[in-house]
Design a protein around this motif. Sequence first.
Motif, PDB file in Angstrom:
ATOM      1  N   ASP A 198       0.819  -1.207   0.000  1.00 27.74           N
ATOM      2  CA  ASP A 198       0.000   0.000   0.000  1.00 27.74           C
ATOM      3  C   ASP A 198       0.854   1.258   0.000  1.00 27.74           C
ATOM      4  O   ASP A 198       0.328   2.365  -0.127  1.00 27.74           O
ATOM      5  CB  ASP A 198      -0.917   0.010   1.231  1.00 27.74           C
ATOM      6  CG  ASP A 198      -1.973  -1.077   1.180  1.00 27.74           C
ATOM      7  OD1 ASP A 198      -2.454  -1.385   0.066  1.00 27.74           O
ATOM      8  OD2 ASP A 198      -2.321  -1.626   2.248  1.00 27.74           O
ATOM      9  N   ARG A 203       6.564   0.389  -3.351  1.00 30.51           N
ATOM     10  CA  ARG A 203       6.252  -0.144  -4.685  1.00 30.51           C
ATOM     11  C   ARG A 203       7.221   0.389  -5.728  1.00 30.51           C
ATOM     12  O   ARG A 203       7.799  -0.367  -6.512  1.00 30.51           O
ATOM     13  CB  ARG A 203       4.818   0.223  -5.089  1.00 30.51           C
ATOM     14  CG  ARG A 203       3.745  -0.506  -4.314  1.00 30.51           C
ATOM     15  CD  ARG A 203       2.402  -0.441  -5.041  1.00 30.51           C
ATOM     16  NE  ARG A 203       1.974   0.904  -5.370  1.00 30.51           N
ATOM     17  CZ  ARG A 203       1.257   1.684  -4.571  1.00 30.51           C
ATOM     18  NH1 ARG A 203       0.894   1.258  -3.363  1.00 30.51           N
ATOM     19  NH2 ARG A 203       0.888   2.896  -4.953  1.00 30.51           N
ATOM     20  N   GLU A 223      -0.765  -3.593  -6.131  1.00 28.84           N
ATOM     21  CA  GLU A 223      -1.664  -3.399  -5.008  1.00 28.84           C
ATOM     22  C   GLU A 223      -2.657  -4.557  -4.958  1.00 28.84           C
ATOM     23  O   GLU A 223      -2.911  -5.208  -5.981  1.00 28.84           O
ATOM     24  CB  GLU A 223      -2.398  -2.073  -5.159  1.00 28.84           C
ATOM     25  CG  GLU A 223      -1.472  -0.865  -5.134  1.00 28.84           C
ATOM     26  CD  GLU A 223      -2.227   0.442  -5.347  1.00 28.84           C
ATOM     27  OE1 GLU A 223      -2.900   0.898  -4.396  1.00 28.84           O
ATOM     28  OE2 GLU A 223      -2.145   0.984  -6.468  1.00 28.84           O
TER      29      GLU A 223
END
Length: 275
Positions: A198, A203, A223
Amino acid sequence: MAYGEKPQTHFIDTSNASAARMYDWLLGGTENYEVDRVACSELLKIAPSTQQLARSNRDFLRRVVRNLAAEKHIAQFLDHGSGLPTQDNVHEVAQRVHPGARVAYVDNDPMVLAHARTSLDDNTNTMVVDCDMRHTHDIRQATDGFLDWSQPIAALFVSVLHCLPDTDDEHDPAAVVRAVADQLVPGSYMVICQLVSDDPTVRDGVTQLMADATHGNWGRVREPHEVRRYFDSLEIETPPGLVDVIDWRPDSAPPPKHLRPTDWVEWGGVGRVPG
């Protein structure tokens, strides 16, 4: 030599990191090089829980194969992106339940292929397919005669889809999953999980690091809602549904929330091919 294998022809590149060899190092293995260990060191700076995740993911693989073999009576497994041999590989787990269970391992990493063929030399109920997991038609052709495609098969995509980039064609991860599911008879199963976060910093940071370290042989940390799309045509097995894999039918009480990784998790579950 295991069923239908061909001699090793690929060159092992030690100048760039390999996701398979990095995973081996994270699990405490020795089939890796300095370039892999350096990449792992950098990865741990961004996501300190990476080693814990690798071990939890391996535990999930053992549990899910055992469950499918014992509870669902699945005796055929197609393992995409199988990685380097370690303890309790898919065939070992499945064959403890069904001694005649057949397992086809798919990978195109040259070190994975070399070691898999050596370790599986005496097991005629295993097959090593030298193929990019995105080439689903080639995999089907290669496994015809070894797997009985008229009977249920469990297709595994365990911690590999984050290695595939997004595309606008049949090589997109979601398209690959759909193509495999479309080939399976009703009553077959798909096991799918991948790294998610998240946190956009994690990421983006991990995605860039891995793309650089592997010289572009990487996809994207996604995600949870993106992984859920992979199950659109499947009946999700409940309980527990789609979860952090540490919560997928654990053998003992999983760690409480405050002791779990907060940077990223391995997320997914099991889907049944309907019909």
